[in-house]
Design a protein around this motif. Structure first.
Motif, mmCIF file in Angstrom:
data_model
loop_
_atom_site.group_PDB
_atom_site.id
_atom_site.type_symbol
_atom_site.label_atom_id
_atom_site.label_comp_id
_atom_site.label_asym_id
_atom_site.label_seq_id
_atom_site.Cartn_x
_atom_site.Cartn_y
_atom_site.Cartn_z
ATOM 1 N N GLU A 82 0.869 -1.170 0.000
ATOM 2 C CA GLU A 82 0.000 0.000 0.000
ATOM 3 C C GLU A 82 0.910 1.225 0.000
ATOM 4 N N ARG A 83 1.065 1.793 -1.172
ATOM 5 C CA ARG A 83 2.022 2.887 -1.317
ATOM 6 C C ARG A 83 1.528 4.153 -0.617
ATOM 7 N N VAL A 84 2.435 4.807 0.086
ATOM 8 C CA VAL A 84 2.127 6.066 0.759
ATOM 9 C C VAL A 84 2.541 7.194 -0.172
ATOM 10 N N HIS A 85 1.583 7.916 -0.700
ATOM 11 C CA HIS A 85 1.864 8.967 -1.671
ATOM 12 C C HIS A 85 2.042 10.317 -0.980
ATOM 13 N N GLY A 86 2.716 11.216 -1.671
ATOM 14 C CA GLY A 86 2.854 12.576 -1.190
ATOM 15 C C GLY A 86 3.859 12.762 -0.081
ATOM 16 N N VAL A 87 4.758 11.816 0.088
ATOM 17 C CA VAL A 87 5.805 11.944 1.101
ATOM 18 C C VAL A 87 7.160 11.806 0.426
ATOM 19 N N ASP A 88 8.151 12.418 1.018
ATOM 20 C CA ASP A 88 9.508 12.317 0.502
ATOM 21 C C ASP A 88 10.465 12.401 1.676
ATOM 22 N N LYS A 89 11.579 11.708 1.568
ATOM 23 C CA LYS A 89 12.606 11.751 2.600
ATOM 24 C C LYS A 89 13.955 11.867 1.918
ATOM 25 N N PRO A 90 14.824 12.706 2.458
ATOM 26 C CA PRO A 90 16.167 12.785 1.873
ATOM 27 C C PRO A 90 16.942 11.508 2.141
ATOM 28 N N LEU A 91 17.932 11.269 1.309
ATOM 29 C CA LEU A 91 18.798 10.115 1.523
ATOM 30 C C LEU A 91 19.466 10.205 2.903
ATOM 31 N N PRO A 92 19.505 9.110 3.649
ATOM 32 C CA PRO A 92 20.219 9.123 4.924
ATOM 33 C C PRO A 92 21.705 9.410 4.723
ATOM 34 N N GLU A 93 22.337 9.872 5.753
ATOM 35 C CA GLU A 93 23.774 10.176 5.683
ATOM 36 C C GLU A 93 24.555 8.911 5.316
ATOM 37 N N GLY A 94 25.453 9.046 4.379
ATOM 38 C CA GLY A 94 26.283 7.920 3.942
ATOM 39 C C GLY A 94 25.633 7.022 2.912
ATOM 40 N N ALA A 95 24.392 7.332 2.511
ATOM 41 C CA ALA A 95 23.666 6.438 1.604
ATOM 42 C C ALA A 95 24.270 6.433 0.203
ATOM 43 N N ARG A 96 24.761 7.577 -0.275
ATOM 44 C CA ARG A 96 25.349 7.612 -1.625
ATOM 45 C C ARG A 96 26.590 6.722 -1.700
ATOM 46 N N GLU A 97 27.362 6.698 -0.644
ATOM 47 C CA GLU A 97 28.522 5.806 -0.616
ATOM 48 C C GLU A 97 28.065 4.352 -0.603
ATOM 49 N N GLN A 98 27.017 4.055 0.161
ATOM 50 C CA GLN A 98 26.518 2.685 0.227
ATOM 51 C C GLN A 98 25.941 2.235 -1.109
ATOM 52 N N LEU A 99 25.367 3.164 -1.852
ATOM 53 C CA LEU A 99 24.798 2.848 -3.162
ATOM 54 C C LEU A 99 25.826 2.965 -4.285
ATOM 55 N N GLY A 100 27.001 3.460 -3.967
ATOM 56 C CA GLY A 100 28.053 3.573 -4.977
ATOM 57 C C GLY A 100 27.726 4.557 -6.069
ATOM 58 N N ILE A 101 27.128 5.690 -5.696
ATOM 59 C CA ILE A 101 26.731 6.691 -6.695
ATOM 60 C C ILE A 101 27.322 8.050 -6.343
ATOM 61 N N ALA A 206 25.397 -8.065 -11.162
ATOM 62 C CA ALA A 206 26.704 -7.477 -11.458
ATOM 63 C C ALA A 206 27.341 -6.877 -10.210
ATOM 64 N N ASN A 207 26.724 -7.137 -9.050
ATOM 65 C CA ASN A 207 27.202 -6.651 -7.756
ATOM 66 C C ASN A 207 27.128 -5.127 -7.647
ATOM 67 N N ARG A 208 26.158 -4.541 -8.349
ATOM 68 C CA ARG A 208 25.933 -3.101 -8.247
ATOM 69 C C ARG A 208 24.808 -2.838 -7.252
ATOM 70 N N PRO A 209 25.048 -2.009 -6.245
ATOM 71 C CA PRO A 209 23.962 -1.672 -5.330
ATOM 72 C C PRO A 209 22.943 -0.790 -6.040
ATOM 73 N N PHE A 210 21.660 -1.062 -5.826
ATOM 74 C CA PHE A 210 20.642 -0.270 -6.507
ATOM 75 C C PHE A 210 19.522 0.195 -5.576
ATOM 76 N N SER A 211 19.541 -0.249 -4.332
ATOM 77 C CA SER A 211 18.464 0.146 -3.432
ATOM 78 C C SER A 211 18.939 0.111 -1.985
ATOM 79 N N LEU A 212 18.537 1.139 -1.228
ATOM 80 C CA LEU A 212 18.719 1.165 0.225
ATOM 81 C C LEU A 212 17.335 1.152 0.836
ATOM 82 N N VAL A 213 17.102 0.223 1.743
ATOM 83 C CA VAL A 213 15.775 0.098 2.333
ATOM 84 C C VAL A 213 15.880 0.048 3.850
#
Length: 233
Positions: A82-101, A206-213
């Motif tokens: 059940e998708r919750v619409h109309g909400v947004d959250k910034p990436l947690p600290e360190g998430a870009r490094e964890q996602l390799g982006i 391919a061992n590429r991270p694509f999602s942080l949950v």
């Protein structure tokens, strides 16, 4: 019931997770468990069993479907998002490094509640990299409430758990070594809304991270009667 009579049920399990504080019980938390010692041990064993199952499988959605079916939480054990619409959250600290982006890579946010038979079993915050999914996957994520794990299943992804926190325990630390126990009572056991939380990164073949949950599991995972006589209505 003496506490040492049930030690084999849970010893080796109780020390594996960090217990942290959470808000008071939510109105929709199940009230089928009593506050006696036997019921508390059963609840602890169930939470640890669910945690172990989640840690040993890549898809939380499919794990919850198995849990829903084996514990008869619904006539048809199908987990729906059940998708919750109309909400947004910034990436947690360190998430870009964890996602390799890099700093400019586009990331989408999706919040869903996973429910089975009317029971919301978990609430998940998901940040994913659309550039690492297929067009068809992105389209399905944008236009439907299909669980993320089912949409990306063709990637044959693996899951790396970063943290697994038991947010509440029915028994105090050191209970198996004689620590003071809560008074035994026949009243309903008060259970917080969130009982378990996982933080994980998903990787493709391919061992590429694509999602942080970040998945927060609710007390509804326990919304079935105790099997112990006298442990619950």
């Amino acid at each position: 019931m003496r506490r040492h009579a049930v030690l084999p049920c849970v010893l080796g399990l109780t020390g594996s997770l960090l217990v942290t504080s959470v808000p008071a019980r939510a109105p929709d938390a199940p009230a089928v468990w009593r506050g006696d010692f036997t019921s508390r041990v059963e609840v602890l064993a169930l939470l640890q069993s669910l945690n172990a199952d989640l840690l040993s499988h890549p898809s939380a959605t499919l794990t919850l479907e198995r849990w829903c079916g084996s514990h008869h939480l619904a006539v048809e054990a199908t987990v729906v998002a059940e998708r919750v619409h109309g909400v947004d959250k910034p990436l947690p600290e360190g998430a870009r490094e964890q996602l390799g982006i890099g700093a400019d890579e586009f990331v989408r946010y999706r919040r869903v509640q996973l429910a089975c038979g009317g029971h919301v079993l978990s609430e998940a915050d998901n940040w994913y990299v659309p550039g690492r999914l297929t067009d068809a996957m992105n389209r399905e994520l944008d236009t439907t409430d299909t669980p993320f794990g089912k949409v990306v299943q063709p990637l044959h992804f693996r899951r790396q758990t970063l943290t697994a926190d038991l947010l509440w325990s029915p028994l105090p630390p050191g209970w198996e070594n004689g620590a003071s126990l809560p008074p035994s009572q026949a009243d309903a056991l008060v259970i917080p809304h969130f009982v378990l939380q996982h933080r994980a990164v998903l990787y493709d073949q391919a061992n590429r991270p694509f999602s942080l949950v970040i998945e927060s599991y609710t007390s509804n995972v326990l919304a079935f009667p105790s099997v112990t006589p006298g442990g619950s209505p």
